[in-house]
Enzyme design. Structure first.
Site, PDB file in Angstrom:
ATOM      1  N   ASP A 159      -3.009   0.315  -5.744  1.00 16.77           N
ATOM      2  CA  ASP A 159      -3.511   1.700  -5.750  1.00 16.77           C
ATOM      3  C   ASP A 159      -4.524   1.854  -6.885  1.00 16.77           C
ATOM      4  OD1 ASP A 159      -1.487   1.367  -7.665  1.00 16.77           O
ATOM      5  OD2 ASP A 159      -1.029   3.496  -7.716  1.00 16.77           O
TER       6      ASP A 159
ATOM      7  N   GLU B 257       3.399  -6.181  -3.056  1.00 15.72           N
ATOM      8  CA  GLU B 257       2.249  -5.626  -3.769  1.00 15.72           C
ATOM      9  C   GLU B 257       1.870  -6.575  -4.909  1.00 15.72           C
ATOM     10  OE1 GLU B 257       2.524  -1.446  -4.376  1.00 15.72           O
ATOM     11  OE2 GLU B 257       0.554  -1.300  -5.319  1.00 15.72           O
TER      12      GLU B 257
ATOM     13  N   ASP C 196       4.754 -11.347   4.083  1.00 17.65           N
ATOM     14  CA  ASP C 196       3.395 -11.371   3.513  1.00 17.65           C
ATOM     15  C   ASP C 196       2.457 -10.544   4.384  1.00 17.65           C
ATOM     16  OD1 ASP C 196       1.186 -11.939   1.999  1.00 17.65           O
ATOM     17  OD2 ASP C 196       0.809 -13.881   2.964  1.00 17.65           O
TER      18      ASP C 196
ATOM     19  N   HIS D 139      -0.283  -6.166  -0.760  1.00 19.46           N
ATOM     20  CA  HIS D 139      -0.727  -4.786  -0.572  1.00 19.46           C
ATOM     21  C   HIS D 139      -1.776  -4.410  -1.625  1.00 19.46           C
ATOM     22  CE1 HIS D 139      -0.285  -0.525   0.467  1.00 19.46           C
ATOM     23  NE2 HIS D 139      -0.295  -0.282  -0.831  1.00 19.46           N
TER      24      HIS D 139
HETATM   25  O1  9MR Z   1       7.158  -1.374  -9.981  1.00 15.33           O
HETATM   26  C1  9MR Z   1       7.611  -0.064  -9.702  1.00 15.33           C
HETATM   27  C2  9MR Z   1       9.071  -0.132  -9.361  1.00 15.33           C
HETATM   28  O2  9MR Z   1       9.816  -0.556 -10.496  1.00 15.33           O
HETATM   29  C3  9MR Z   1       9.545   1.224  -8.894  1.00 15.33           C
HETATM   30  O3  9MR Z   1      10.875   1.120  -8.453  1.00 15.33           O
HETATM   31  C4  9MR Z   1       8.654   1.730  -7.759  1.00 15.33           C
HETATM   32  C5  9MR Z   1       9.032   3.105  -7.261  1.00 15.33           C
HETATM   33  O4  9MR Z   1       8.777   4.082  -8.230  1.00 15.33           O
HETATM   34  O5  9MR Z   1       7.321   1.768  -8.185  1.00 15.33           O
HETATM   35  C6  9MR Z   1       6.819   0.520  -8.571  1.00 15.33           C
HETATM   36  O6  9MR Z   1       5.544   0.690  -9.057  1.00 15.33           O
HETATM   37  C7  9MR Z   1       4.514   1.024  -8.170  1.00 15.33           C
HETATM   38  C8  9MR Z   1       3.890   2.302  -8.692  1.00 15.33           C
HETATM   39  O7  9MR Z   1       4.795   3.348  -8.540  1.00 15.33           O
HETATM   40  C9  9MR Z   1       2.547   2.613  -8.061  1.00 15.33           C
HETATM   41  N1  9MR Z   1       1.662   1.488  -8.164  1.00 15.33           N
HETATM   42  C10 9MR Z   1       2.210   0.292  -7.557  1.00 15.33           C
HETATM   43  C11 9MR Z   1       3.498  -0.106  -8.240  1.00 15.33           C
HETATM   44  C12 9MR Z   1       4.067  -1.411  -7.676  1.00 15.33           C
HETATM   45  O8  9MR Z   1       4.550  -1.298  -6.401  1.00 15.33           O
END
Ligand code: 9MR
Length: 749
Positions: free
Chosen positions: A336, A720, A711, A663
């Site tokens: 993102d 991601e 994947d 992702h």
């Molecule tokens: O890495 C984060 C994980 O520990 C959390 O459980 C999750 C839900 O809040 O979010 C992950 O982080 C994401 C973030 O919220 C937005 N950018 C991508 C991150 C990786 O997936």
């Protein structure tokens, strides 16, 4: 075949392996999952979806559509809908690869609508070849003048995409390979209950070694019956070798002392290509990664140069702000375009820590992380590249601090991101959404205090002015957090346009910040705060560390960075004991993982949980010099590089079967062939038992931990890329590169 009126199958009445593939085709959930263009505003208040179609020239000038439909090749599908218009009009129903993966439509036809509702049914067969990951249904409505159209009971029925992972050979190895003098282990998935013969062969078929497997019974992380193979006794360099057990032969691999030298730099590639606020130079990053600067205010970007605070929400307790901040720069978090202080902070810290380690760990080549060692534009400026890269985000973090004279002066905004989620693919420079600063948090504030304190000691020699600025910001942040110790980032702030990074336990952040400030300044007051914090004597290693739990970072630095801490010996022992517990758990893992969750479930980003535990074990090596700890880290990497039940190397560009469709909005090659895959050296988040995204939840339901991965670019909960996961890989890659260099020297002696 076109049938009008009355012959539509009832919604959801699919049978014989047939399923309804559209979401919300009855519009019971409003217009959820549907999109329109041309500024059309669908109205679902009457139970149908009605929309005023504008007078546009082309059929595709006005579209109602649904994306992300997974189809099987060579299969029959039935599209059905009921529709009416306020006057006769012709629309074009289409089923095709998603618009960003252009290809021939599977179905494209005309349907004539009148004032009375008609039900139309079309049958089509998909081509017998691999289909794009994402397909869509479109109703092209334009080219007919202005009119109103209403849809109901839209349905696409057929075989759902059946996900059958290709797990490769049942003999699972580190697909990159092994060090000649390192541990060499493999895992075999087999129903055999007794030991099986194994043989190691060169590419030309010459037998190099042999022996018997060790049956390990049922492995809970995969649900498979497995054996392990230990071929560590073979210590020659060899390339293109394979391991054969019970008629199955592994992917090829190398036995080579240089194995990890490339990964050290590759694991740090993602940071430069994730930089915000600067054009990415193809001559540095590789031409396919060149792109315009993101979020500098060049339309359609709104820019991060004058970002206002978010709109008031109930959970904010009346907090608001009326200033705007220039928060340009930094790294995008992941796939993102958000920038989050706590996550950027731990990632920045891990790069700084990888560098600081080389000052005290007695590495054989202290310049291995020096200037001109990474793919960054600052090469040749006399400063270690890894510090240049870390500085890019550290300077952004400084900009997130609340200015003097504001009510929360010195606190740090938790994050900045779009006010709504955007779709994929989307280059940073094409993001049209407004951005907002989110409420400051104690966690983000202490995170800056910790990371800036580390920076203050690392830049002291090369840029004393920057070092002073960092120390000032760190102390200001620490004091502000003491004044506002419970301003927590809540889960509710993760619904729109960015992740929450929620955290309501900040004793660990207080501990980490006090530790770094103590190490940088030697001031007694920080030592007092450390002593008063219950975490100073607690086991901070068993549950692992991550962005939301950071006490272990403080503890490890107190153990390795020289200081006059009174109980430093105890602190050093505590790290070794923490590592011992992790190594003991690893010996029970048949795939050599360095992660054994107490509840048996793998969390979001489990690959980083493995890597972060390897950091603890590696630190025990630095503290003791005991090669068993380095061996444990090396074996831990086997899992990430292919010795797992899926036979996947989770690091892009490394191994025979590597993850490459992580992702991301801009490394989105599987959606748009003109875009690249993530840079080589990017680690996927990996198996996540909670499979929260629509793809993994549909395809992997009921998965045991190691199977909870695919994947696919849309599978954001399992696949991601993220800066804090790559920083963990970068740290460990740098460690194993140093260890292999050290072993090579020792052998020559
Ligand atoms: O890495 C984060 C994980 O520990 C959390 O459980 C999750 C839900 O809040 O979010 C992950 O982080 C994401 C973030 O919220 C937005 N950018 C991508 C991150 C990786 O997936």
């Amino acid at each position: 075949m076109v049938l009008f009126a009355g012959s539509a199958p009832a919604m959801g009445a699919a049978s014989d392996g047939q399923e309804e593939l559209l979401v919300n085709g009855t519009f019971a959930a409003g217009s959820d999952s549907w999109w329109t263009n041309a500024g059309m505003a669908p109205d679902t208040s009457g139970g149908e979806l009605c929309v005023d179609v504008p007078d546009v020239a082309d059929p595709w000038g006005a579209i109602l559509g649904q994306n992300d439909i997974a189809l099987q090749p060579g299969s029959e599908y039935v599209l059905t809908f009921t529709a009416r218009a306020d006057r006769p009009a012709t629309i074009r129903p289409i089923v095709q690869p998603a618009e960003y993966a252009p290809g021939d439509p599977y179905l494209a036809t005309d349907a004539r609508l009148g004032v009375a509702p008609v039900t139309a049914t079309y049958t089509f067969v998909t081509p017998d070849e691999e289909l794009p990951v994402a397909n869509q249904v479109q109703f092209q409505l334009g080219g007919e003048g202005a009119y109103e159209v209403c849809f109901d009971d839209v349905s696409l029925v057929g075989p759902p995409y059946a996900h059958v992972p290709d797990t490769g050979p049942s003999v699972k190895v580190n697909q990159l390979g092994y060090l000649p003098d390192g541990p060499k282990n493999a895992t075999v998935v087999t129903a055999a209950t007794t030991a099986q013969p194994w043989v190691l062969k060169s590419g030309s078929g010459q037998v190099l070694a042999g022996g018997d497997t060790t049956p390990r019974g049922n492995d809970p992380s995969s649900g498979e019956t497995v054996h392990t193979v230990d071929f560590s006794a073979y210590t020659q360099e060899a390339h293109d070798v394979r391991l054969t057990v019970g008629g199955e032969t592994s992917h090829p691999f190398d036995i080579d002392a240089q194995l990890y030298q490339g990964l050290r730099a590759d694991a740090m590639r993602l940071f430069y290509t994730n930089r915000s606020g600067t054009a990415i130079d193809g001559s540095v990053a590789g031409s396919e990664y060149a792109r315009p600067a993101g979020h500098l205010g060049v339309l359609p970007n709104q820019g991060d140069d004058a970002v206002p605070c978010q709109e008031p929400k109930e959970w904010m307790d009346d907090w608001t702000c009326d200033y705007r901040l220039d928060v340009t720069g930094g790294w995008y978090d992941a796939g993102d375009h958000g920038k989050y202080v706590v996550n950027g902070g731990i990632a920045t810290y891990q790069l700084l820590s990888a560098y600081e380690r080389t000052l005290y760990a007695g590495v054989v080549d202290p310049d291995a992380l020096g200037d001109s060692t990474l793919h960054v534009p600052e090469r040749g400026n006399g400063v270690p590249d890894i510090l240049d890269e870390a500085r890019w985000n550290l300077e952004f973090m400084l900009k997130m601090q609340v200015p003097a004279r504001e009510p929360l002066a010195g606190m740090v905004h938790h994050k900045v991101h779009d006010v709504e989620w955007t779709g994929l693919p989307l280059l940073p420079s094409d993001d049209p959404k407004p951005r907002a600063l989110h409420r400051p948090s104690t966690a983000a504030t202490l995170n800056l205090a910790a990371v800036a304190a580390v920076g203050a000691r690392l830049w002291e020699e090369t840029d004393p002015q920057f070092a002073r600025e960092l120390l000032r910001a760190s102390r200001r942040a620490y004091a502000a957090a003491e004044a506002h110790p419970d301003l927590f980032a809540p889960d509710e702030d993760g619904d729109d346009g960015g992740g929450a990074y929620a955290d309501d336990e900040v004793r660990d952040e207080f501990y980490w910040a006090a530790a770094e400030l103590f190490l940088t300044t030697g001031k007694v007051r920080y030592a007092r705060d450390l002593k008063a914090n219950p975490l100073h004597e607690a086991d901070v290693f068993s549950d692992g560390f991550y962005w939301g739990s950071v006490a272990a970072l403080g503890r490890m630095d107190l153990a390795t960075v020289p200081s006059g801490l009174p109980d430093r010996d105890r602190v050093r022992r505590s790290v070794v004991e923490g590592a011992d517990r992790l190594v003991a758990l690893q010996s029970g893992e048949a795939f050599g993982q360095t992660f054994t969750p107490a509840d048996g479930r793998y969390p979001w980003g489990s690959n980083s949980s493995m890597l972060n535990n390897q950091v603890v074990i590696a630190t025990a090596f630095d503290l003791t010099g005991d090669p068993a700890y380095a061996d444990s880290v090396l074996e831990g990497l086997d899992y990430l590089l292919g010795r797992n039940v899926l036979g996947t190397s989770y690091v892009t560009g490394y191994g025979t079967d590597d993850a490459r469709n992580q992702h991301s909005r801009w490394y989105a090659h599987s959606l748009d062939p003109s875009l690249p895959n993530p840079p080589t050296g990017s680690v996927a988040g990996g198996p996540n038992s909670s499979i929260q995204d629509p793809i993994s939840s549909a395809w992997l339901e009921g998965c045991l931990p190691q199977w909870c991965y695919v994947d696919d670019i849309r599978a954001w909960a399992v696949n991601e890329i993220t800066i804090n996961w790559n920083s963990a890989l970068a740290w460990v890659a740098s460690f194993v590169a140093d260890v292999s260099a050290q072993r090579a020297v020792t052998e020559r002696r």
